[in-house]
Scaffold this motif. Structure first.
Motif, short mmCIF file in Angstrom:
data_model
loop_
_atom_site.label_atom_id
_atom_site.label_comp_id
_atom_site.label_asym_id
_atom_site.label_seq_id
_atom_site.Cartn_x
_atom_site.Cartn_y
_atom_site.Cartn_z
N HIS A 81 16.20 -66.77 47.71
CA HIS A 81 16.84 -65.69 46.52
C HIS A 81 16.09 -64.99 45.33
CE1 HIS A 81 20.47 -68.11 45.27
NE2 HIS A 81 19.86 -68.95 45.55
N ALA A 82 15.11 -64.80 45.77
CA ALA A 82 14.03 -63.90 45.78
C ALA A 82 13.96 -62.71 46.58
CB ALA A 82 12.54 -64.77 45.38
N GLU A 83 14.22 -62.94 47.84
CA GLU A 83 14.43 -62.11 48.75
C GLU A 83 15.78 -61.48 48.84
OE1 GLU A 83 13.54 -59.52 51.94
OE2 GLU A 83 12.30 -60.58 51.28
N ILE A 84 16.99 -62.19 48.42
CA ILE A 84 18.18 -61.33 47.86
C ILE A 84 17.84 -60.59 46.83
CG2 ILE A 84 20.39 -61.72 47.21
CD1 ILE A 84 20.38 -64.24 48.84
N ASP A 85 17.41 -60.80 46.09
CA ASP A 85 17.44 -60.19 44.11
C ASP A 85 16.03 -59.15 44.95
OD1 ASP A 85 18.59 -61.82 43.27
OD2 ASP A 85 17.08 -63.11 42.44
N HIS A 86 14.69 -58.46 45.92
CA HIS A 86 14.34 -58.29 46.43
C HIS A 86 14.92 -56.96 46.83
CE1 HIS A 86 11.05 -55.91 47.37
NE2 HIS A 86 11.32 -56.07 48.36
N LEU A 87 16.05 -57.36 47.13
CA LEU A 87 16.76 -56.31 48.52
C LEU A 87 18.15 -55.36 47.85
CD1 LEU A 87 17.16 -58.63 51.63
CD2 LEU A 87 15.59 -55.78 51.27
N THR A 88 18.67 -56.52 47.11
CA THR A 88 18.96 -55.89 45.63
C THR A 88 18.57 -54.90 45.70
OG1 THR A 88 20.53 -57.99 46.08
CG2 THR A 88 21.45 -56.23 44.15
N THR A 89 17.55 -54.94 44.30
CA THR A 89 16.66 -54.25 43.96
C THR A 89 16.76 -52.23 44.81
OG1 THR A 89 15.93 -55.81 42.22
CG2 THR A 89 14.66 -53.64 42.68
N ILE A 90 15.54 -52.80 45.82
CA ILE A 90 15.69 -51.81 46.42
C ILE A 90 16.74 -51.32 47.03
CG2 ILE A 90 15.02 -50.78 49.16
CD1 ILE A 90 12.90 -52.98 48.93
N HIS A 91 17.68 -51.22 47.30
CA HIS A 91 19.59 -51.21 47.03
C HIS A 91 19.92 -50.56 46.32
CE1 HIS A 91 23.24 -51.11 49.26
NE2 HIS A 91 23.94 -51.30 48.11
N ARG A 92 20.04 -50.66 45.22
CA ARG A 92 20.47 -49.98 43.81
C ARG A 92 19.87 -48.63 43.26
NH1 ARG A 92 21.98 -55.46 40.34
NH2 ARG A 92 23.64 -55.48 40.93
N PRO A 96 25.49 -30.71 52.80
CA PRO A 96 24.50 -31.81 51.89
C PRO A 96 24.45 -32.67 50.80
CG PRO A 96 23.34 -29.55 52.54
CD PRO A 96 24.96 -29.36 52.51
N PHE A 97 25.72 -32.47 49.74
CA PHE A 97 26.62 -32.36 48.88
C PHE A 97 27.27 -33.71 48.64
CE2 PHE A 97 29.30 -33.84 45.32
CZ PHE A 97 28.29 -33.97 44.49
N ARG A 98 28.42 -33.10 49.58
CA ARG A 98 29.18 -34.57 50.20
C ARG A 98 28.43 -35.98 51.15
NH1 ARG A 98 31.95 -36.56 55.08
NH2 ARG A 98 31.46 -35.01 55.76
N LEU A 99 28.04 -35.31 51.71
CA LEU A 99 26.75 -35.98 52.67
C LEU A 99 25.66 -37.47 51.58
CD1 LEU A 99 25.85 -34.54 55.64
CD2 LEU A 99 27.36 -35.86 55.86
N ALA A 100 25.56 -37.06 50.61
CA ALA A 100 24.50 -37.43 49.88
C ALA A 100 25.56 -38.23 49.01
CB ALA A 100 23.84 -36.81 49.24
N ASP A 101 26.50 -37.63 48.29
CA ASP A 101 27.90 -39.00 47.53
C ASP A 101 28.22 -39.74 48.91
OD1 ASP A 101 29.53 -38.60 45.00
OD2 ASP A 101 31.30 -37.88 46.80
N GLN A 102 28.23 -39.63 49.81
CA GLN A 102 28.72 -40.76 50.65
C GLN A 102 27.77 -41.51 50.59
OE1 GLN A 102 30.25 -39.72 54.56
NE2 GLN A 102 32.51 -38.61 53.20
N LEU A 103 26.83 -41.08 50.60
CA LEU A 103 25.43 -42.02 50.94
C LEU A 103 25.92 -43.34 49.43
CD1 LEU A 103 23.50 -43.24 52.56
CD2 LEU A 103 21.67 -41.82 51.57
N ALA A 104 25.62 -42.61 48.62
CA ALA A 104 25.43 -43.37 47.38
C ALA A 104 26.69 -44.34 47.23
CB ALA A 104 25.24 -42.35 45.80
N ARG A 105 27.81 -43.47 47.15
CA ARG A 105 28.85 -44.42 47.17
C ARG A 105 28.75 -45.70 48.36
NH1 ARG A 105 34.14 -41.29 47.97
NH2 ARG A 105 35.04 -43.14 47.75
N LEU A 106 28.50 -45.35 50.03
CA LEU A 106 28.03 -46.58 50.46
C LEU A 106 27.19 -47.05 50.11
CD1 LEU A 106 29.48 -47.91 53.59
CD2 LEU A 106 27.21 -46.20 53.98
N LEU A 107 25.29 -47.20 49.50
CA LEU A 107 24.96 -47.55 48.96
C LEU A 107 25.22 -48.54 47.60
CD1 LEU A 107 21.39 -45.37 48.90
CD2 LEU A 107 22.52 -47.75 50.73
#
Length: 67
Positions: A13-24, A41-52
């Motif tokens: 659970h602690a590891e999941i919380d840590h990974l979630t924090t990194i992800h966000r 570049p904006f479109r790609l960055a936006d897609q990356l943000a939406r994916l994350l």
């Protein structure tokens, strides 16, 4: 549950919380980058943000000049 199982569950659970924090955090950083980029570049960055952030699935990501 026995103590070893409880300890392992708590560790997971602690590891999941840590990974979630990194992800966000990565999603937020990507959003900040979009303010400094334009065009493709904006479109790609936006897609990356939406994916994350979970708004897109990997199959939804478009490469190159695809809409």
């Amino acid at each position: 549950m026995t103590a070893p199982h409880t300890d392992e569950l708590n560790r997971l659970h602690a590891e999941i919380d840590h990974l979630t924090t990194i992800h966000r955090t990565a999603a937020g950083m990507t959003r900040a980058l979009t303010e400094h980029l334009a065009g493709e570049p904006f479109r790609l960055a936006d897609q990356l943000a939406r994916l994350l952030e979970g708004e897109l699935e990997p199959d939804d990501v478009r490469e190159g000049n695809e809409p």
